[in-house]
Design a protein around this motif. Structure first.
Motif: not given
Length: 143
Positions: A63-67, A85-92, A97-111
């Motif tokens: 989806l683009g940059p986040a901070v 990143y968009r999570v399959r099946g969920l509205d952004p 899902a977010v991934r820190p720059e330079g790190d391979g692990a993505a994790y889930l965040v929610a409003r």
């Protein structure tokens, strides 16, 4: 001796696991330990907080940059760039899902509304592990 000692042990440990999950859900895990600040990610004018670790999800398109805004202290004085990143099946608007720059692990965040996870994320949390999506790792950086 009880007929099923494993079940008795599981029932005894369940309250401890629930407390640990609630305590850790709003805190960002770092390499050094636990930050005093809750995880916050800003994307597209919205703020997202950490979802419980281990919720299964699948990445969709970038989806683009986040901070991650600075938390406080001298070691955390700058925003940390992430990729959303968009999570399959969920509205952004619900979760990313977010991934820190330079790190391979993505994790889930929610409003969150009133401190509660959205129902869509709660349903993901109840998905049996291994069912169509890899589990989400806990965050690995805070700044």
């Amino acid at each position: 001796m009880p007929k099923n000692p494993r079940r008795l042990l599981l029932l005894a440990l369940l309250p401890l696991a629930a407390v640990a999950g609630v305590y850790g859900a709003g805190r960002a895990t770092t390499v050094e330990g636990v930050s005093d600040c809750p995880l916050v990610i800003r994307f597209d004018g919205h703020e997202y907080g950490s979802a419980p670790p281990g919720v299964p999800f699948a990445l969709a398109e970038r989806l683009g940059p986040a901070v991650q805004p600075p938390c406080g202290g001298p070691a955390e004085s700058e925003e940390v760039p992430h990729t959303a990143y968009r999570v399959r099946g969920l509205d952004p608007g619900v979760a990313l899902a977010v991934r820190p720059e330079g790190d391979g692990a993505a994790y889930l965040v929610a409003r969150r509304a009133d401190g509660k996870l959205p129902a869509e994320v709660e349903r993901l949390a109840r998905t049996p592990s291994g069912a169509s999506a890899p589990p989400s790792p806990a965050p690995t950086t805070t700044g």
